[in-house]
Design an enzyme around this catalytic site. Structure first.
Site, short mmCIF file in Angstrom:
data_model
loop_
_atom_site.label_atom_id
_atom_site.label_comp_id
_atom_site.label_asym_id
_atom_site.label_seq_id
_atom_site.Cartn_x
_atom_site.Cartn_y
_atom_site.Cartn_z
N ASP A 1 0.85 -1.32 0.00
CA ASP A 1 -0.06 -0.05 0.07
C ASP A 1 0.91 1.33 0.04
OD1 ASP A 1 0.13 1.01 2.72
OD2 ASP A 1 -0.73 -0.47 3.52
N1 URA Z 1 -0.56 -5.43 4.64
C1 URA Z 1 -0.54 -3.86 4.69
O1 URA Z 1 -1.36 -3.36 5.76
N2 URA Z 1 0.19 -2.98 3.73
C2 URA Z 1 0.60 -3.66 2.79
O2 URA Z 1 1.38 -2.91 1.92
C3 URA Z 1 1.04 -4.96 2.78
C4 URA Z 1 0.40 -6.07 3.72
#
Ligand code: URA
Length: 259
Positions: free
Chosen positions: A103
């Site tokens: 993310d």
């Molecule tokens: N979990 C998350 O909260 N964010 C990521 O980017 C990957 C796994």
């Protein structure tokens, strides 16, 4: 394969530019200068050189990126900076896309490749590669949280709740934990900790299978890696080995942060 096609596939040159280069006499095949762009070559066996330097043949490209926070995992976007925007123009070859997602606020290991088969094997539910995240937490990591992750956490999805696969986790410091996932739900690590009453302040992906984020690779930088290295995403490892790797290598910001 045509010589001009070989060049446009292995470099960022357009087919026309590759043809011009070949016509100029800069390219040799097995020691002989070849000026015909349509000359047939066998990339696996012929020795192809550009101005005397060998041009190595790779069927696919594998880029290991240290994704910085603030950049989105997408191939292109109208308004936001994407992970592909971090590549030098000559490395932005057609067909490259991120294998999986991080993310926007998460940093760490991201593989970018045009090898769809490897991406599929890495992410398909049956063969899903283990992904290891280092989470800096607001509150101390507890055994109770580890037990809830291990049992399979329930996460809210709209009006319903969805089960997560059982996940191993371990403390590195009081407010620093490693978590191992074999699936990729939206913001999963952050949501799992939130559901357990904690809060992830910073999240770094350190490893996928046996492929590690090199500790000396700064955020935003990347490396070209070989197929055999990229394939190590499919190799199994144990969370205790990942914890040892982190303790030995991420001693500065992350370890201090978690104390
Ligand atoms: N979990 C998350 O909260 N964010 C990521 O980017 C990957 C796994």
């Amino acid at each position: 394969m045509r010589l001009d096609r070989f060049f446009s596939g292995q470099t960022a040159l357009a087919r026309k530019e590759a043809a011009a280069l070949i016509k100029s006499g800069a390219v040799s095949v097995n020691g002989t200068v070849i000026r015909r762009p349509d000359a047939a070559v066998d990339p696996e066996n012929d020795r192809i050189t550009l101005r005397g330097e060998p041009v190595l043949y790779q069927k696919h490209r594998y880029i290991l990126l240290h994704k910085p926070a603030g950049v989105i995992t997408a191939s292109r976007d109208r308004s936001q900076k994407t992970v592909l925007d971090l590549l030098k123009p000559e490395d932005r070859l057609p067909g490259l896309s991120p294998a999986g997602r991080l993310d926007k606020d998460t940093s760490g290991l991201l593989l970018i490749t045009d090898d769809g088969q490897l991406t599929h094997r890495m992410l398909a539910p049956k063969t899903h590669a283990p992904k290891f995240y280092l989470a800096a937490l607001r509150d101390p990591f507890t055994e109770e949280t580890a037990a809830r992750f291990r049992a399979g956490m329930m996460l809210r999805e709209g009006d319903t709740e969805e089960p997560c696969l059982p996940a191993e986790s371990a403390a590195i410091a009081e407010r620093l934990a490693v978590i191992e996932l074999h699936e990729g739900k939206y913001h999963q690590v952050r949501r799992m900790f939130a559901a357990a009453g904690n809060f992830v302040e910073n999240l770094l992906r350190v490893q996928i299978g046996m492929l590690q984020l090199p500790p000396d690779l700064p955020a935003g930088a990347y490396l070209h890696i070989f197929h055999k290295d990229a394939e190590s995403v499919l190799r199994k490892t144990h969370i205790s080995d990942v914890c040892a790797f982190i303790s030995q290598n991420y001693s500065s910001y992350w370890i201090n942060r978690g104390k």
